[in-house]
Design an enzyme around this catalytic site. Structure first.
Site: not given
Ligand SMILES: Cc1cc2nc3c(=O)[nH]c(=O)nc-3n(C[C@H](O)[C@H](O)[C@H](O)COP(=O)(O)OP(=O)(O)OC[C@H]3O[C@@H](n4cnc5c(N)ncnc54)[C@H](O)[C@@H]3O)c2cc1C
Length: 692
Positions: A186, A192, A225, A365, A384, A452, A473, A475, A477
């Site tokens: 990323t 994505s 990471g 409970r 529930q 609570g 998100t 691996e 989104d």
């Molecule tokens: C805690 C954490 C650990 C991570 N670890 C790693 C790591 O070790 N290595 C690594 O490489 N990455 C890592 N990531 C990154 C992670 O893989 C990305 O955040 C993820 O792939 C999403 O990309 P983005 O954040 O750019 O979101 P975006 O792609 O910008 O998405 C933002 C929003 O836009 C929407 N969207 C985007 N494209 C489309 C579409 N085509 N159609 C409809 N909606 C769309 C999505 O649904 C989402 O709601 C990590 C992220 C976090 C937060």
């Protein structure tokens, strides 16, 4: 049916002797915590139930045995190890920096002290690897993710995208944690859309090296990471740039993966040309050190290209067995689906934990009750039950579906069968997104269901919710992944009409297109008998009908809109429809696997309990989407009403075996250590926590 259930709900009479028994047992719990919890006491609702409402007598051991994974032994070894090491248990309050160090020590303890070597299983026995991941994730989810980064992402990219020379050079160091590493895909501007990555790896034929560069701020690797503190290497995804002898001078060969050392092996200092920043405190998973990486003309040997799908020779010539950039990119990403499989599997683990805590608490409970009678367990309230019983049924459904996914993934790793690769790719995308979205919502429902006390950090919902949230998100989104499922369905739909074959999981579509899309039978749309509604054929037909209709309709809409809007515009115009289609398909696969699991269960009492849960899962899903079924008259009004009533009734029946169903998950006490859910004497446990 209604009158019977009304009777159940109205049942208020409890004989004096039963009241006395209940009181004695409750008092005795304060003396002996090992006694059976009150959940096994006679229930207000069950006492006056008709024969049909009698509580199932479930052989808990047989059910547990059926649910147990093949690798329970190694999971138990892991639990024993951490139980014996209080210094490796994560406290409720811990700073980010301390959490990161603890998490690293937890991983070192697992590998170097407990002698469990997850990396050995990544390629050779993925089922065992996922079992280890589930167990360590339940100790601390940060640990599960840290382990995933080291072995599945960094290690997995080396062995899956590299060749023998890489395996020979890096395997042992990755395995024993000498070579800690990251997976740097990323970037700040591209998450994505991986094909849009901007980092470059330019081949220098004079020195036989690649030069890694971050061309602008938007190309800084972000969220990586293991980068902020512990990583020594990174698999960096970058555009491969080769010099050419034409007027352009260079050629962009698309995204490839490279091993880039980022810290000195001895001093741990950041290497020249590499800049590392810390992504800081996160909403959850603070035991994982996510960082940002910038490269300024960092030189690496040519051998560091992970060259399984494309190679560069000494003179700069590019070779690949795959003809196009897109095919190579697809093959590269295809090798990384293991991460998604692991997340889907781990998410079911989180769902099991949170459902167990909420259900055990709800059994213990007590609030309100009939006049002048003891208070009743809150799980006796219909509301529930409505919150938690379909969730429990879904947990079982997802358990069997993800076990199936893991099996298919392992088979794929062994056979490399092309159809299986495609099947696992779409199934892992679909199940990862569907299950993680469900679990994320379920965690909030569970917290609320515990009132609570659910809000106290010690009861775990906060950390579970915060740590798990990002499963939706990373691996891939979820919204993006579901589109891959929809695209795959459309491809197969097209193939069907061109006489192509359909892979195993999808093969129902062939049949369904012919069978289900004819007009619903006017007689069966009115059938409302319990036998009919609980018939797996009716349930599966209903799911398949919905998917087939959605698929046929969206294919027609796409065709129509593409004439005026083009492919991209048409897809966007139909996007919500496509997402609904993907979810509907995944639900269909889940139900099919659940029905199969019920059928194959050897113990009759366990089978009966599973059948209850399966029926509840199926009918609850149909009821939630009843508008769709009514709109097309697949279900007549009387039948819709009957489905609703039966769903409520099944929730009540599942409630009666809820204890057995959650016990069958066999989660160790430390996993469900939330005091509110302890099996015995919940409240004295709780008061101890706050210091009385
Ligand atoms: C805690 C954490 C650990 C991570 N670890 C790693 C790591 O070790 N290595 C690594 O490489 N990455 C890592 N990531 C990154 C992670 O893989 C990305 O955040 C993820 O792939 C999403 O990309 P983005 O954040 O750019 O979101 P975006 O792609 O910008 O998405 C933002 C929003 O836009 C929407 N969207 C985007 N494209 C489309 C579409 N085509 N159609 C409809 N909606 C769309 C999505 O649904 C989402 O709601 C990590 C992220 C976090 C937060």
């Amino acid at each position: 049916m209604e009158s019977r259930r009304e009777k159940n709900l109205m049942a208020e009479e409890e004989s004096d002797s039963l009241i006395a028994a209940r009181r004695i047992q409750r008092l005795s719990l304060h003396i002996s915590p090992s006694l059976t919890p009150p959940s096994s006491l006679p229930l207000v609702q069950t006492e006056t139930c008709s024969a049909r409402s009698k509580k199932l007598d479930v052989d808990g051991q047989a059910l547990s045995l059926y649910m147990r994974g093949k690798h329970m032994d190694i999971q138990e070894k892991i639990f024993e190890f951490y139980n014996s090491r209080p210094d490796l248990q994560t406290p409720i309050e811990i700073s980010k920096d301390d959490h990161r160090e603890l998490c690293m020590n937890q991983l070192l303890g697992l590998v170097r002290e407990a002698g469990i070597r997850p990396f050995r299983y990544v390629a050779d026995d993925p089922e065992k690897y996922f079992a280890i991941m589930e167990a360590v994730g339940s100790v601390d989810m940060s640990l599960g993710i840290k382990m995933g980064v080291q072995y599945s992402l960094w290690g997995g990219s080396v062995i899956n995208l590299g060749t023998k020379k890489h395996r020979d050079k890096y395997f042992d160091g990755i395995d024993n944690l000498d070579y800690t590493g990251c997976f740097a895909m990323t970037e700040l501007h591209h998450g994505s859309n991986v094909q849009g990555l901007q980092t470059t790896a330019t081949f220098d034929p004079l020195k036989d090296e690649f030069v890694i560069d971050t061309p602008h701020d938007g190309a800084i690797k972000w969220w990586i990471g293991n980068a902020a503190v512990h990583g020594k290497f990174a698999t960096v995804f970058a555009r491969l740039i080769l010099p050419t002898h034409d007027s352009k001078g260079v050629s962009d060969m698309g995204v490839h993966a490279f091993i880039v050392p980022i810290r000195d092996m001895k001093t741990h200092q950041t290497l020249p040309g590499v800049e590392i920043q810390d992504c800081g405190h996160k909403v959850g998973l603070n035991g994982v050190d996510n960082g940002a990486l910038r490269f300024r003309s960092v030189r690496i040997p040519r051998d560091n290209l992970l060259n399984r799908f494309g190679d560069v020779s000494r003179d700069g010539t590019y070779t690949s067995s795959l003809p196009t950039i897109n095919k190579r990119f697809g093959a590269t990403l295809g090798e990384l689906v293991g991460g998604r499989v692991g997340l889907a599997y781990a998410s079911v683990g989180v769902l099991k934990i949170s459902a167990t805590i909420a259900i055990r608490y709800s059994l213990l409970r007590q609030q309100f009750g009939p006049p002048k009678q003891p208070e009743v367990s809150i799980l006796d309230y219909q509301s529930q039950q409505h919150k938690l019983m379909p969730m429990l049924a879904s947990t079982y459904a997802y358990h069997f579906a993800t076990v199936y996914l893991v099996e298919k993934y392992s088979e794929m790793k062994k056979t490399h069968d092309e159809q299986l690769v495609a099947d696992v790719h779409a199934l892992s995308a679909g199940l990862k997104s569907y299950v993680t979205s469900y679990t994320a919502k379920a965690l909030s429902v569970c917290r609320e269901a515990c009132g609570g006390h659910g809000y106290a950090a010690v009861n775990r919902f906060g950390s579970l919710r915060n740590d798990h949230d990002i499963f939706q998100t990373f691996e891939g989104d979820n919204t993006v992944l579901l589109q891959q499922v929809a695209a795959d369905l459309l491809k197969r739909y097209k193939e069907k009409f061109q006489g192509g074959t359909l892979t195993v999981t999808w093969s129902y579509l062939r049949e369904s297109m012919n069978t289900y899309l004819s007009q619903p039978n006017p007689v069966t749309v009115r059938w409302e008998g319990e036998d009919h509604l609980r018939d797996p054929k009716f349930q599966l037909d209903a799911f398949r009908y919905r998917t087939s209709r959605l698929l046929q309709n969206v294919a027609a809409r796409l065709q129509k809109h593409s004439k005026t809007l083009g492919g991209f515009g048409a897809w966007n115009r139909c996007l919500n429809h496509l997402l609904t289609l993907a979810e509907s398909h995944i639900e269909t696969v889940i139900l099919a696997k659940f029905i199969e699991a019920v059928k194959n269960c050897p113990d009759p009492s366990a089978k009966a309990a599973l059948k209850l849960a399966c029926d509840l899962y199926a009918l609850d899903r149909i009821w939630k989407d009843i508008g769709t079924y009514r709109n097309v008259d697949y279900v007549a009004p009387n039948k819709a009403k009957a489905i609703h009533k039966l769903t409520e009734y099944l929730s009540f029946q599942v409630r009666n075996v809820a204890k057995e169903l959650v016990d069958a998950f066999e989660l160790p006490d430390h996993v469900t250590r939330a005091p509110i859910a302890m099996q015995s004497d919940a409240y004295s446990q709780y008061t101890q926590v706050v210091g009385f």
